[in-house]
Design an enzyme around this catalytic site. Structure first.
Site, PDB file in Angstrom:
ATOM      1  N   GLU A 156       0.844  -1.200   0.000  1.00  0.00           N
ATOM      2  CA  GLU A 156       0.000   0.000   0.000  1.00  0.00           C
ATOM      3  C   GLU A 156       0.876   1.246   0.000  1.00  0.00           C
ATOM      4  O   GLU A 156       1.805   1.353   0.797  1.00  0.00           O
ATOM      5  CB  GLU A 156      -0.906  -0.046   1.234  1.00  0.00           C
ATOM      6  CG  GLU A 156      -1.915  -1.189   1.142  1.00  0.00           C
ATOM      7  CD  GLU A 156      -2.357  -1.734   2.494  1.00  0.00           C
ATOM      8  OE1 GLU A 156      -2.191  -1.030   3.512  1.00  0.00           O
ATOM      9  OE2 GLU A 156      -2.865  -2.872   2.530  1.00  0.00           O
ATOM     10  N   SER A 198      -5.252  -4.852   0.414  1.00  0.00           N
ATOM     11  CA  SER A 198      -5.523  -6.291   0.461  1.00  0.00           C
ATOM     12  C   SER A 198      -4.294  -6.987   1.031  1.00  0.00           C
ATOM     13  O   SER A 198      -3.508  -7.579   0.293  1.00  0.00           O
ATOM     14  CB  SER A 198      -5.782  -6.826  -0.956  1.00  0.00           C
ATOM     15  OG  SER A 198      -6.744  -6.068  -1.632  1.00  0.00           O
ATOM     16  N   GLU A 199      -4.139  -6.899   2.344  1.00  0.00           N
ATOM     17  CA  GLU A 199      -2.914  -7.470   2.934  1.00  0.00           C
ATOM     18  C   GLU A 199      -2.774  -8.950   2.616  1.00  0.00           C
ATOM     19  O   GLU A 199      -1.664  -9.445   2.392  1.00  0.00           O
ATOM     20  CB  GLU A 199      -2.893  -7.258   4.456  1.00  0.00           C
ATOM     21  CG  GLU A 199      -2.537  -5.858   4.904  1.00  0.00           C
ATOM     22  CD  GLU A 199      -3.690  -4.876   4.817  1.00  0.00           C
ATOM     23  OE1 GLU A 199      -4.819  -5.308   4.523  1.00  0.00           O
ATOM     24  OE2 GLU A 199      -3.476  -3.669   5.038  1.00  0.00           O
ATOM     25  N   HIS A 211      -2.459   0.184  16.069  1.00  0.00           N
ATOM     26  CA  HIS A 211      -1.359   0.613  15.194  1.00  0.00           C
ATOM     27  C   HIS A 211      -0.014   0.597  15.924  1.00  0.00           C
ATOM     28  O   HIS A 211       0.909   1.286  15.509  1.00  0.00           O
ATOM     29  CB  HIS A 211      -1.598   2.035  14.667  1.00  0.00           C
ATOM     30  CG  HIS A 211      -2.503   2.103  13.473  1.00  0.00           C
ATOM     31  ND1 HIS A 211      -3.819   1.746  13.527  1.00  0.00           N
ATOM     32  CD2 HIS A 211      -2.280   2.480  12.183  1.00  0.00           C
ATOM     33  CE1 HIS A 211      -4.365   1.927  12.330  1.00  0.00           C
ATOM     34  NE2 HIS A 211      -3.456   2.358  11.490  1.00  0.00           N
ATOM     35  N   ASP A 268       0.225  -4.350  12.936  1.00  0.00           N
ATOM     36  CA  ASP A 268      -1.133  -4.704  13.379  1.00  0.00           C
ATOM     37  C   ASP A 268      -1.993  -5.255  12.245  1.00  0.00           C
ATOM     38  O   ASP A 268      -3.043  -5.834  12.487  1.00  0.00           O
ATOM     39  CB  ASP A 268      -1.821  -3.465  13.948  1.00  0.00           C
ATOM     40  CG  ASP A 268      -0.920  -2.710  14.891  1.00  0.00           C
ATOM     41  OD1 ASP A 268      -1.199  -2.697  16.090  1.00  0.00           O
ATOM     42  OD2 ASP A 268       0.097  -2.142  14.424  1.00  0.00           O
TER      43      ASP A 268
END
Ligand SMILES: Cc1ncc(C[n+]2csc(CCOP(=O)(O)OP(=O)(O)O)c2C)c(N)n1
Ligand SMILES: [Mg+2]
Length: 822
Positions: A500, A530-531, A598, A556
């Site tokens: 990203e 879209s990890e 995070h 995270d």
């Protein structure tokens, strides 16, 4: 560098409507008589024979599973066998036109696809190639078994090889295609274009897309077919894979010759059931699976439902869809309608469907129907068919006999060779480039603006008087990572990086700033959020032969790529018996300041999983050296970076961070401060707090602490720590992971085990609290602080005269915390 695509408010704010085109359903209606001229007699018989082979192979497995016997051969197979009896036409139709260069990926129910693709590949390879493949694969262990039999022809030998290699794999034999480590649900054979089958439903949904990406980026021939079940349409990795595969940039931003859609077909083997859940009517809402294509892109993914009960209908669809991919108009979605007669697994009592339904589908059985058609059209005779069937049974009896024979087909002998599986966990390769050709770049390395800018920076963080240079002047940790990565981009033509905001943004934390100027789109690009697919596609890319750096913006978000990181990336090297390599360096940035979702250090989660290398550098020198080592290797590495120290300079390595290439070996800790009274072992950015604690210990208590920076978590060479503890007799382990169940505990435990006699007190762990990470302003109550280290030493290792604790490390408090689970 901003993008060329202008978002014009005049255009996008205009009123209008989206219209959808038509999605064909079972449009193929040709009779065999009409098709006769398009196929030779031989081809039609091959289609038939392949279906019979698959049917009989699985019938044999079913008998073995349910009765422990097939034609007098007794065997007990305790492992899985998810059969696809009823689905043969879909498998053979899918594979018939594919070349060996076309890759298939599959699911837990892929025996039929393996055999269909294998038989198709055998037909398309010449004798010499076939022999070379069989001789070279796993040093010929599989071939040696089938060579016992005289074969008139190499193709006949190759069929035995395929059947035996697959069956031996299903029965966990060392002579199987993956040394018996893949088994029924994961068997595969890359030389025939058969790539991993996946026991995780939908697991191939993003991995297969990565294979297509590999083919596109490296201009390799062939397409990729992702064979997954209808129920997998409910899985995240499948949706993410589809999203990734349909990104507009392939057509809008990528330059020729890379421009155009990914060469991938999502082929849903739609047997209309999950295990017992009915997809259409119960567990999904699409009605007809092919409908899903409509919403994905304007081409509606060229979606189509095809009658998977008719092998010629499936072949027809693949012929048309392959052409679409060759025209670079992919990807494609196929809804290949079929039905399985066998249970989900042999223990399935089929309580979820009626006998009438099963019988209705059996009455239209594709194999019988095709056979009747062939006879009716004078292509074969009933006698010929009967003889063919009989010969296939004979062949399978022979194959089964070889496979169950413990001497011919042994399992791995872990008594004789206890490390045989251990030795397969990592490839430990050292490879500068995965392919030998010129890397595509947009300018010479020296002309890159950031490379030039870095030339003016101070590569050691302190001036002559020991004062830190200003941040702007300092060569920072983020620069060190950049330097290693850009260097590799100019060496390895297969290297690509994505995630990203990786391109124009320069990476969320400016590690990639300057890369965009040097690299064309196909080597550095932004992805959808879209990890799962970011990691999954990287896995597919690497297993095909490329090197890749995917990125997870915050640690995270690892959970979003859970299956890919925990089940896929670590396993395929060993599950393939090291036929596949996995040169994936997954960059993961550990945050702070941004609260509970995070700011987590999840190093422990990945260090727990066998098959991953895990590093966490804390200095620019180590970051560059470890990144170089990771990128030179052939193993999957999770490369943790701390946002707290991206801007830190080099304070330890004499002469600063070298401009040239060097490696810091993965697994070697490093002494960052020498001492003699206590050892502090730190993981990641906590190093600097450990050093502050060492200062306090020295100044206020005259205790000299040796501070060791772990640098790596897996592998980890304990000798340096043991040597230190031999001298100091005391150990404290610290890091930012929440303490309970952390890898810090593993390290403490290991040293306690290995150096019990050298220790004056049990090793102590100081991690983060077992809470959510609070807001930045409260973070110092959560992450280990220098004072906590002093407190823990005072209360658990050696009393420090006059010390007043702030954090209570007494037994009572520890017991209460554990009792309460906090
Ligand atoms: C992620 C995941 N969830 C659940 C399962 C258990 N499981 C195995 S097969 C299956 C049904 C899969 O249905 P489908 O995708 O249609 O493939 P089919 O079995 O029909 O070939 C389920 C739920 C699994 N293996 N993986
Ligand atoms: Mg299904």
């Amino acid at each position: 560098m901003p993008k060329q695509l202008f978002i014009d408010p005049q255009k996008v704010r205009k009123p209008g409507k989206i219209t959808f085109g038509e999605i064909p359903i079972n449009q193929y209606q040709k009779t065999l008589a009409e098709e006769k001229e398009n196929y030779t007699r031989e081809e039609l018989m091959e289609i038939y024979r392949d279906m019979v082979v698959i049917r009989e192979f699985e019938t044999m497995l079913n008998k073995i599973k349910t009765t422990n016997e097939y034609h007098g051969i007794r065997y007990n197979h305790p492992g899985p066998a998810h059969l696809s009896i009823g689905q043969e036409a879909a498998a053979v139709g899918m594979a018939f036109l594919l070349d060996p260069d076309d890759y298939i990926f599959g699911s837990h129910r892929s025996h039929g696809e393996i055999l269909a693709k294998g038989m198709s590949a055998i037909r398309k390879l010449n004798e010499e190639k076939l022999l070379n493949i069989m001789k070279g694969y796993m040093d010929g262990v599989t071939l040696r078994v089938v060579e016992r039999q005289e074969h008139d022809h190499t193709f006949d030998l190759a069929l035995d090889f395929l059947l035996y290699g697959t069956l031996a794999e299903i029965f966990a034999k060392r002579t199987g295609f993956n040394k018996g480590l893949g088994g029924s649900m994961h068997a595969f054979f890359p030389p025939f274009g058969i790539y991993p089958n996946n026991a995780i439903v939908g697991g191939s949904g993003d991995i297969g897309v990565g294979a297509a990406l590999y083919k596109k980026v490296n201009r390799k021939p062939g397409i990729v077919v992702v064979n997954i079940g209808d129920a997998s349409m409910g899985c995240g990795p499948v949706w993410e894979g589809i999203t990734f595969a349909t990104m507009d940039q392939f057509r809008t931003l990528w330059e020729e010759p890379y421009r155009g859609g990914l060469p991938v077909i999502f082929n849903f083997m739609n047997n209309q059931y999950g295990m017992g859940g009915q997809t259409s009517g119960e567990t999904m809402g699409y009605g007809i699976l092919a409908r899903v294509g409509a919403g994905v892109n304007p081409e509606m993914m060229h979606a189509e439902r095809v009658d998977g009960y008719n092998p010629l209908a499936v072949i027809d669809a693949f012929r048309r869809k392959k052409k679409i991919l060759e025209e670079k108009k992919g990807p494609v979605l196929l809804d290949t309608l079929t039905y399985r007669y066998s249970g989900h697994s042999p223990s399935d009592a089929s309580t979820y469907r009626t006998k009438e339904e099963l019988e209705a589908w059996m009455a239209q059985d594709s194999l019988r129907a095709f056979e009747r058609d062939l006879v009716a059209n004078g292509i074969t005779t009933e006698d010929e068919v009967a003889a063919l069937r009989e010969s296939i049974v004979e062949r399978l009896v022979r194959i089964l006999r070889w496979t169950v024979d413990g001497e011919l087909s042994p399992r791995m002998d872990l008594v004789k060779h206890p490390d045989e599986i251990a030795d397969l966990m990592f490839s430990n390769g050292s490879v500068e480039k995965m392919e030998d050709r010129e890397p595509e770049v947009l300018m010479p390395l020296e002309e890159n603006p950031r490379v030039q800018q870095l030339k003016r920076k101070e590569r050691f963080g302190l001036d002559k008087n020991g004062k830190p240079f200003s941040k702007v002047k300092t060569f920072q940790l983020r620069d060190a990572i950049f330097e290693a990565i850009i260097d590799r981009f100019y060496k390895d033509p297969t290297l690509i990086a994505y995630g990203e905001e990786n391109r124009d943004w320069g990476g969320a934390f400016a590690v990639y700033r300057g890369l965009t100027e040097s690299l064309p789109y196909h080597r550095l690009f932004n992805t959808s959020i879209s990890e799962g697919a970011i990691v999954g596609t990287a896995i597919g890319y690497a297993m095909c032969g490329g090197r890749v750096i995917p990125e997870i913006m915050y640690c995270d978000f690892l959970g979003r790529a859970g299956d890919e990181v925990f089940n896929q990336m670590p396993k395929w090297q060993a599950m393939s018996g090291q036929v596949l390599k996995m040169p994936v360096v997954l960059r993961v940035s550990v945050g702070s300041k941004y609260g509970a979702q995070h700011s987590q250090d999840w190093t422990s989660l990945v260090a727990h999983i066998p098959g991953l290398k895990v590093v966490f550098p804390a200095t620019p020198y180590d970051a560059k050296g470890l990144m170089n080592a990771a990128l030179q290797g052939t193993d999957p590495v999770i490369f943790f970076e701390s946002q707290r120290i991206y801007d830190i300079g080099e304070y330890f390595h004499e002469g600063g961070v070298p401009e040239g290439y060097y490696e810091v070996p993965i697994g070697q800790p490093d002494i960052k401060r020498k001492g003699k009274d206590i050892t502090i072992l730190s993981v990641g950015a906590t190093l600097y707090r450990a050093l502050e604690a060492a200062d306090i210990l020295q100044e206020e208590y005259n205790i000299s602490a040796e501070v060791i920076d772990a640098r790596s978590l897996v592998p980890f060479d304990y000798s340096l720590v043991l040597e230190s503890v031999r001298k100091t007799g005391r150990l404290l382990v610290t890091g930012d992971a929440t303490e309970r169940g952390s890898f810090l505990k593993e390290m403490a435990q290991s040293v306690a085990d290995l150096a019990f006699d050298d220790l004056d007190a049990p090793p102590v762990v100081v991690g983060s609290r077992n809470w959510i990470t609070p807001a930045h302003e409260l973070e110092h109550f959560f992450f280990p602080q220098p004072s906590w280290i002093i407190d823990a030493i005072h209360e658990r290792i050696v009393p420090l005269p006059g010390h007043k604790v702030q954090q209570d490390y007494t037994n009572d408090t520890l017991l209460r915390q554990k009792r309460e689970g906090v």
